[in-house]
Design a protein around this motif. Structure first.
Motif: not given
Lengths: 299, 471
Positions: B329-332, B340-347, B351-355
């Motif tokens: 969650l902190v990473h997101m 502001e790194d969309p790819e890292a956000f996606r990862r 990782e959190a199993d949201f996606l």
């Protein structure tokens, strides 16, 4: 007859609730024919009431003349929810209303009964809804169904309370035109009555068809329909053995402790729906206050 | 008879417990949907506060008071207590339940009268072996508030401490436990009440939360933790637990008086903004620093004081996060709002199993969908919370028609977090609160730890500085 002839209708919960609310007076002349200390008041508001209502229709339909009268004269196919709701309203009115209001409601019912006459296609006998024998049958089936359903799925009920209920309900019998002294006034008399009447009972085609319909109201949406079928299954489980045999119905599940708890949970959910209708909570609170006052008065 | 097939994809709708007869309640929850129709006819849905109830209604409630454990079972048994809890849990969320369903369920809450003075005294006797007047020096037999499964009494302890005593309805734990056992019925209820959620996860969550809430000892532990953590805080108050007067069915804490949420709504906007800032700081400081989320943003669980001070009540529903649960969650938030790194956000989402990893969706679309949830903190500057924003967030949260829905899920450990998050936004929206939420968040975010951005932030920084170091 197929289900196609039944129009889409609905609003059973809403209409039954509205009928209940309007039957509980805010201003009243007296405590009516039963009063807040009665077993009748307690049982009428019992969790098991929907099961009792359905079960009594199932039992009542087994008298061919009673069934013929309903089949040939009632508008219940055109407006089944309205028909069920108006029966519920009548019972609530004579239970909670004051005497004048109860008498007025009963007079209306007797007037309707006057017009209900005909010939039963099964037995070839003539019938009239005002016939005291038929009135007695309908009355006894209701009284016995309320007790059997409460016994299985309702709150605790002593043998003395059962006798009291049968005795109290003779007032309802007299309201529809049964002569004083004719309606059973104890459990034993009620049992005797059923033993005596049993040879007359049969499953007529009209009864088979209409009860099949009742147990699976096709106009309910799918989810509500499933709920209703479960109530129906509980009503079937509460049937006396002879009635279940006439119908050839077996409850899907035996009434174990667990099953009983599940039915009560289901009835509790149903009760929440009812409670969600406008005015139901307030009407119940008015009744509960009067019942509490009556208990305090007695203590 | 066969079950209707309307199960959750991938989850066979079979009998809840093999061999045990179960009601076919699948569609049963139509029950609740139906209830919706009735409820729809009620106008308005102001936050319902017991204290604010009219005098007549108060008297009526007292006349109808529950007098015996049997009364409790009749009122809260046969699924009613469970339905009430579902209603409460869902009530934090604007769109979590259809409004008519919510109103019907709140009608159910209205139908629960308080315990009679005698019954409450009986519970005290059962827990402490003596009458309330002996256990406490002074006991007010008139409850001051209703709690979900109990009620609150005022008392003064023998050593003169004014306390609030929450007393649980007798027998309620057993009753609710039995009703929670009817999984088939629960599943049907939730399928209707919250059609877009993972029903099994919700049932687990519901059972866990209700079981926790029935355990007042656990609540006392939670409240003690929060009271210790926020000890000396300039605007956050948590009443102290009185250990020796708390048990599994009774929890005693310091008595605090203050304005209710409905009263706060009539205060000047500056006061509302300050109260909102405190609520916001409380929520996120608790999460990021104490790794705990107080799960009950019901408007009745706050008391407001001038100058932004807020007393937080009711810690029956607290979710603790492990560092592993919290990290994604902190990473997101970091990758979306700060780096502001969309790819890292996606990862981080994966990782959190949201996606689902490798979902055939462009990252921009995912970011666009998710950005609304971070709207208040994604860009610098002041923003006003609105009811509209709270609803939009909730709607998006429950929007399962979105193409993303096929690949997104709410992992179980975050279910309650998300729900409460939405609940807090709903309250702040109700207040129309304005603030520089991003700046406040930056003070709290562990990866930023910015200097104070407001006067309250200064006071909080001073509190942090003089607070003993914690492990």
């Amino acid at each position: 007859m197929t289900a196609d002839v039944y129009p889409a209708a609905g609003g059973l919960v809403e209409r039954a609730a509205a009928a209940f609310v309007s039957s509980v007076p805010e201003v009243r002349a007296d405590d009516g024919y039963f009063g807040p200390a009665s077993v009748t008041w307690r049982l009428n508001g019992d969790l098991s009431a929907p099961v009792a209502g359905l079960r009594s229709l199932l039992v009542q339909a087994l008298h061919p003349l009673a069934m013929a009268g309903v089949d040939q004269h009632s508008d219940w196919r055109a407006d089944p929810a309205g028909r069920l709701a108006s029966t519920a309203a009548y019972l609530a009115t004579i239970t909670y209303g004051d005497r004048v209001t109860a008498q007025r409601a009963a007079a209306r019912v007797r007037k309707i009964h006057d017009r209900v006459r005909g010939v039963d296609p099964v037995t070839g006998q003539g019938y009239a809804a005002g016939d005291p024998d038929l009135l007695l049958w309908v009355h006894a089936a209701l009284v016995e169904s309320v007790l059997a359903s409460a016994d299985l799925f309702g709150g605790p009920l002593s043998e003395a309370d059962k006798d009291r209920y049968v005795a109290e309900m003779t007032a309802a019998a007299e309201l529809v035109g049964i002569l004083p002294g004719r309606a059973p006034s104890t459990i034993a008399e009620l049992d005797d009555y059923f033993s005596a009447v049993r040879p007359v009972l049969t499953l007529s085609p009209a009864a088979a068809e209409s009860t099949r319909y009742l147990l699976d109201l096709p106009w309910l949406d799918e989810e509500m329909g499933g709920l209703w079928r479960d109530v129906g299954d509980a009503a079937v489980a509460a049937l006396p053995e002879w009635a279940a045999r006439l119908y050839g119905l077996v409850p899907r599940e035996p009434v174990t402790e667990q099953r009983r708890a599940e039915v009560r949970q289901l009835l509790g959910v149903l009760d929440v729906l009812y409670l969600g209708e406008p005015g139901v909570l307030e009407a119940r609170q008015r009744l509960e206050l009067r019942m509490r006052q009556a208990r305090r008065g007695k203590a | 008879m066969s079950r209707t097939d309307e199960g959750v994809p991938g989850e066979p709708r079979g009998r809840a417990a093999a061999g045990s007869p179960r009601l076919r309640l699948s569609r049963g929850l139509a029950a609740v949907r139906l209830a919706a129709r009735g409820g729809a006819r009620y106008a308005g849905s102001a936050p319902r506060l017991f204290i604010a109830a009219g005098e007549h209604r108060e008297r009526l409630r007292n006349d109808l008071a529950l007098q015996t454990a049997e009364d409790v079972a009749a009122t809260l048994g046969t699924m009613k207590g469970v339905l009430m809890k579902i209603g409460q849990m869902a009530s934090y969320v604007d769109d979590g339940l259809a409004p008519p369903v919510r109103r019907t369920l709140s009608r159910l809450q209205d139908s629960v009268p308080p315990m009679s003075a005698e019954l409450a005294a009986e519970v005290i006797r059962g827990e402490f072996g003596a009458a309330p007047e002996e256990v406490f020096g002074t006991w007010d037999p008139e409850p001051i508030a209703a709690a979900s499964i109990g009620q609150v009494h005022r008392a003064i302890t023998r050593d003169g401490r004014a306390v609030a005593v929450k007393v649980q309805y007798p027998g309620i734990a057993k009753t609710i436990e039995a009703d929670l056992g009817n999984v088939a019925l629960l599943r049907s209820l939730l399928r209707v009440a919250a059609p877009n959620q993972d029903v099994n996860a919700l049932i687990d969550e519901l059972r866990e939360r209700i079981t926790e809430e029935l355990d007042y000892e656990r609540e006392a532990v939670n409240q003690r933790m929060f009271a210790d953590y926020y000890d000396g805080h300039p605007t956050i108050g948590v009443p102290r637990i009185v250990d020796e007067l708390s048990t599994a069915r009774v929890v005693t804490s310091d008595l605090v008086t203050g304005a209710r949420f409905a009263e706060l709504l009539d205060w000047p906007q500056t006061e509302k903004d300050l109260a909102a800032e405190t609520m916001y700081r409380f929520t996120f400081r608790s999460l990021y620093e104490a790794h705990a989320f107080n799960g009950d943003p019901h408007p009745g669980n706050y008391l407001f004081h001038r100058g932004g001070r807020v007393t937080f009540l009711d810690f029956g529903l607290v979710k603790y996060f492990t560092p592993d649960e919290l990290q994604p969650l902190v990473h997101m938030v970091r990758y979306l709002c700060v780096d502001e790194d969309p790819e890292a956000f996606r990862r981080a989402m994966e990782e959190a199993d949201f996606l689902t990893p490798g979902a055939p969706l462009p990252t921009e679309q995912i970011v666009e969908h998710m950005a609304l949830f971070y709207d208040t903190v994604r860009t610098p500057g002041t923003r006003t919370m609105t009811k509209g924003y709270a609803s939009a967030v909730a709607r998006r949260y429950f929007d399962f028609r979105n193409p993303l829905a096929a690949y997104a899920r709410i992992p179980r450990s975050y279910v309650i977090l998300q729900r409460i998050n939405l609940g807090m936004f709903a309250l702040l929206g109700e207040l129309g609160a304005t603030g520089n939420w991003r700046a406040i968040a930056e003070e709290i975010w562990p990866f930023v730890q910015a200097p104070p951005s407001t006067a309250m932030g200064e006071a909080e920084a001073a509190w942090l500085a003089r607070r003993p170091r914690r492990p």
